[in-house]
Write an enzyme that holds these catalytic residues in place. Structure first.
Site, PDB file in Angstrom:
ATOM      1  NE  ARG A 106      -2.986   6.114 -12.038  1.00 35.98           N
ATOM      2  CZ  ARG A 106      -2.718   7.100 -11.191  1.00 35.98           C
ATOM      3  NH1 ARG A 106      -1.587   7.088 -10.529  1.00 35.98           N
ATOM      4  NH2 ARG A 106      -3.567   8.085 -11.019  1.00 35.98           N
ATOM      5  NE  ARG A 144     -10.662   0.274   1.213  1.00 38.95           N
ATOM      6  CZ  ARG A 144     -10.588   0.048  -0.087  1.00 38.95           C
ATOM      7  NH1 ARG A 144     -11.265  -0.962  -0.619  1.00 38.95           N
ATOM      8  NH2 ARG A 144      -9.864   0.821  -0.882  1.00 38.95           N
ATOM      9  CE1 TYR A 147      -9.363  -6.806  -3.421  1.00 41.87           C
ATOM     10  CE2 TYR A 147     -10.482  -5.375  -4.969  1.00 41.87           C
ATOM     11  CZ  TYR A 147      -9.316  -5.819  -4.382  1.00 41.87           C
ATOM     12  OH  TYR A 147      -8.116  -5.278  -4.754  1.00 41.87           O
ATOM     13  CG  ASN A 155      -2.084  -0.917   1.134  1.00 35.96           C
ATOM     14  OD1 ASN A 155      -2.353  -1.475   0.073  1.00 35.96           O
ATOM     15  ND2 ASN A 155      -2.784  -1.105   2.233  1.00 35.96           N
ATOM     16  NE  ARG A 160      -8.094  -1.368 -10.755  1.00 34.89           N
ATOM     17  CZ  ARG A 160      -7.017  -0.645 -11.021  1.00 34.89           C
ATOM     18  NH1 ARG A 160      -6.053  -1.170 -11.734  1.00 34.89           N
ATOM     19  NH2 ARG A 160      -6.913   0.599 -10.584  1.00 34.89           N
ATOM     20  CG  HIS A 196     -14.426   3.121 -11.471  1.00 31.51           C
ATOM     21  ND1 HIS A 196     -15.192   3.141 -10.323  1.00 31.51           N
ATOM     22  CD2 HIS A 196     -13.296   2.433 -11.156  1.00 31.51           C
ATOM     23  CE1 HIS A 196     -14.551   2.507  -9.356  1.00 31.51           C
ATOM     24  NE2 HIS A 196     -13.407   2.054  -9.830  1.00 31.51           N
ATOM     25  CG  HIS A 221     -14.153  -2.963  -3.829  1.00 32.68           C
ATOM     26  ND1 HIS A 221     -14.737  -3.166  -5.051  1.00 32.68           N
ATOM     27  CD2 HIS A 221     -13.112  -2.115  -4.048  1.00 32.68           C
ATOM     28  CE1 HIS A 221     -14.083  -2.488  -5.981  1.00 32.68           C
ATOM     29  NE2 HIS A 221     -13.090  -1.845  -5.398  1.00 32.68           N
TER      30      HIS A 221
END
Length: 763
Positions: free
Chosen positions: A461, A621, A524, A105, A431, A491, A649
């Protein structure tokens, strides 16, 4: 019909378990004040006290003191992740895993956030953030937090190494190996890694070499025997799948770091030379190399160019081992164009703790959380055509990772690819996994004569290269691939299937909060909605027409709330509507669950709602600009953060709406970039049974005393701890058990129906 209702099984999830009954109320039970257990480094932002005020008194809700800093609140989140490694209740190898996660992270934080701040500083950006900080002030305050965090992380790793020894797992210094072990390791290194090593001299004839991102390196100071003149060389540690950083010693679980093996065997690289010093360093490069799309004729070429630039992007961090020679440290910083005082981070022990992940994967079941095996969704435990099941149910709510992604979303696409009545498939892809079954399914659908259109986000990204490869593969397989709307990241997570049913064309959809990625769906926490709602079908058609053309006339969305045109305005209007509905008889109530709460307009609106008496419950979160519990401002707002077995998520929105409750799920966080610069989708969940399922999910997390951290007004967090008589299991354990109970109920009903059918045949 409800999510867990199916006429074939006669099952209805309103037959709640103890868990459902315990957590199905929207009204939280009184909570004792959390224990003061803020971990070191978890503090939020240095803030001024806000004077007390009443809801009727004038107050500047734009005042910087009312907003926390995005970067500092994210660092506080990473500290909460580290606390899972510090927490003795967490199984040992899970503690190792969380330590690795914090390292990974932090690497990404430097690449994205510090890199961006340095770009602003270099461009002489003078505009302050909503919390009143300049780019330089943010960098300085982040660095102070990071340096404390690193010390705590290294101290934790030293402690974990001692605990691992007791379990027969060793991470040893090279000099602690026996002569026989050293010979074995040297032989292994010579055969399997040494051919990959490339030393590079640093002298007037050899300019300073290129240092790749996140690479670990040896800086070797050496000379010829009896020669006073010293020279420098750089040797990259060739960490890869074939050259693991944790080299195994012998047949047991004993490991030594690859860089230590290399440093102790430099005679292989520099035979006949005298090694005066060998020091380790590691670099991190800026990942913010995106170019403007406005004048891009070829988006693929643009992204490929940006990827190439990222490899050579400016370095934003240099890590060195504590005690490095000041002269060599200064030269290294100068060669890398860094400030020796600000941008160089000394590391006492192991650099790059993200490389600990393989250690966490060792086969020691008792040192890990029991493995979770997702159940098949109760409504989908049938071999019937999935489109018939969805049509009969109306809508089905999916809860990942508690329910299987493979037997729901992947099955939805797989049957669409082979069903002769399916005419077309459209979906967004942000993704996905590198060996995605979804991509193969879409290609198969195109080969079967379906019209298949996929909107691929090339600028996701760190996934750009993978998405370029997948897009090319799909195009070669006959799939129509587009890259979304110029200037906006796509997205959203949407699938649209057009099928010729008995009554004409019908549209079937999936809307998700998470990516179409089978790997992350196991770790997730996300929602998905399978539906054939006619209005949402109309909206999905409009939405894909927008994505594939970029044309922005007024589109007739009936239920869907897409960003950037509609979503933010809709959320602000719904917050104002809640204020208007609020009364003593029917108090207003707002609940959000998301990754980040950063958008200033949304925060300001929530402050206004709190001042009007509306209760606001937020599960955020990581980054959160809002300051809860301020008298006269946010005293009706509470914020918690969930950290544990699964990565939270979910994006969820709830409004009491004067008794006509409204539930929504979608892909968007309340961040300015998501609401104004990305294509996002939020949709309502209208079935009363599905709303109950969402209510149970939220309340289990909201009430949990094991996985939750309570946010204070100054941005610090206090970990909740169960007192005597309270639930000691994590919210993730409770949700696993709830999903398993749903599965058992369906199995029991199946057997009962089968037994009844057999009895009728006997008669």
């Amino acid at each position: 019909m409800g999510a867990y209702t199916n006429e074939e099984f006669g099952y209805n999830s309103s037959d709640n378990s103890e868990l459902t009954e315990k957590y199905s109320s929207a009204e939280p039970s009184p909570q004792p004040k959390p224990e003061p257990s803020t971990p070191k480094g978890a503090k939020g932002n240095p803030v001024k006290k806000v004077r007390k005020t009443s809801a009727s008194s004038p107050l500047d809700l734009c005042a910087p003191d009312l907003y926390l800093n995005r970067e500092l609140t994210w660092l506080a989140f990473n500290q909460r992740v580290l606390n899972e490694g510090l927490d003795e209740r967490t199984p040992l190898l899970e503690r190792v895993k969380f330590t690795a996660i914090t390292g990974s992270n932090l690497d990404e934080f430097f690449m994205k956030r510090i890199g961006g701040l340095k770009q602003q500083k270099g461009a002489r950006v003078l505009e302050r953030t909503p919390d009143g900080r300049t780019p330089q002030e943010q960098i300085e305050q982040c660095y102070a937090v990071i340096r404390d965090h690193q010390k705590e992380k290294q101290s934790l790793l030293n402690h974990l190494k001692e605990l691992l020894k007791k379990e027969g797992i060793f991470i040893l210094d090279y000099e602690r190996l026996s002569p026989r072990e050293r010979k074995e390791v040297r032989d292994d290194y010579s055969r399997n890694i040494f051919p990959l090593v490339t030393p590079q001299s640093i002298d007037p004839a050899h300019p300073f070499p290129f240092i790749s991102n996140l690479s670990l390196n040896l800086l070797v100071n050496l000379r010829y025997p009896e020669d006073k003149e010293l020279s420098l060389a750089r040797v990259k540690v060739p960490i890869s799948a074939g050259a693991p950083r944790l080299m195994r010693v012998g047949n047991g679980d004993k490991f030594v770091l690859l860089e230590e093996v290399m440093a102790s065997n430099l005679d292989m690289i520099f035979p006949g030379m005298e090694v005066v010093a060998c020091e380790f360093f590691r670099v991190t490069r800026n990942a913010n190399t995106e170019k403007s799309q406005e004048h891009a004729d070829d988006l693929l070429a643009l992204i490929e160019s940006a990827l190439q630039e990222r490899k050579f992007a400016p370095i934003v961090r240099l890590e060195v081992k504590t005690g490095m020679d000041p002269v060599r440290r200064g030269r290294l910083a100068a060669e890398l164009a860094l400030n020796d005082e600000e941008d160089v981070f000394e590391v006492e022990g192991m650099m790059g703790m993200r490389d600990l992940f393989p250690l966490a994967d060792l086969d020691y079941p008792l040192l890990k959380v029991p493995p979770h095996h997702p159940i098949d969704h109760p409504a989908l435990q049938s071999e019937r055509n999935i489109f018939h099941i969805i049509r009969e149910a109306g809508s089905i709510l999916l809860q990942h990772p508690y329910e299987s992604f493979a037997t729901s979303v992947e099955r939805f696409l797989k049957e669409a690819a082979t069903d002769p009545k399916v005419l077309g498939i459209k979906m967004t892809l942000y993704r996905t996994s590198s060996h995605s079954r979804i991509v193969e399914t879409l290609i198969r659908a195109a080969q079967n004569g379906k019209q298949v259109a996929v909107v691929v986000e090339l600028m996701a990204r760190f996934d750009e290269e993978a998405n370029i490869r997948l897009a090319s593969r799909m195009e070669e397989g006959g799939v129509h691939v587009t890259y979304g709307v110029v200037g906006l990241k796509t997205h959203s997570k949407v699938i649209l299937v057009v099928r010729r049913d008995y009554s004409g064309l019908r549209r079937y959809m999936h809307f998700g909060t998470g990516n179409y990625n089978a790997t992350t769906s196991r770790i997730y926490s996300d929602f998905g909605l399978l539906t054939c709602d006619e209005d949402l079908g109309n909206d999905a058609t409009e939405f894909f027409n927008y994505l594939t053309t970029g044309y922005t006339p007024k589109r007739n969305y009936r239920k869907m709330l897409p960003a950037p045109k509609i979503l933010k305005k809709a959320l602000l209007e719904k917050i104002q509507r809640e204020i208007g509905h609020h009364s003593e008889k029917r108090p207003g109530h707002i609940q959000f669950k998301m990754n980040d709460l950063e958008d200033v307009d949304i925060v300001r609106a929530l402050y206004e709602a709190s001042r009007a008496g509306v209760r606001v419950d937020l599960i955020i979160r990581d980054s959160c600009r809002l300051r809860p519990g301020l008298p006269g401002i946010s005293e009706n707002i509470r914020v918690i953060s969930i950290v544990g077995q699964f990565l939270e998520h979910v994006r969820f929105f709830y409004f009491g709406n004067g008794g006509n409750e409204e539930y929504l799920i979608g892909s968007a966080d309340a961040m300015q970039r998501n609401l104004e610069h990305r294509v996002e989708v939020v949709v309502p969940v209208e079935d009363p049974q599905l709303q109950l399922d969402l209510r149970v999910f939220f309340d289990i997390q909201w009430h949990n005393r094991r996985s939750a951290w309570e946010m204070e007004g100054d941005g610090s967090y206090r970990q909740r701890h169960p007192v005597q008589g309270e639930e000691v299991r994590t919210c993730h354990q409770l949700l696993i058990e709830l999903a398993e109970k749903r599965n058992k109920d369906v199995t029991r009903l199946k057997k009962r129906k089968a037994k009844g059918f057999a009895g009728r045949n006997l008669r």
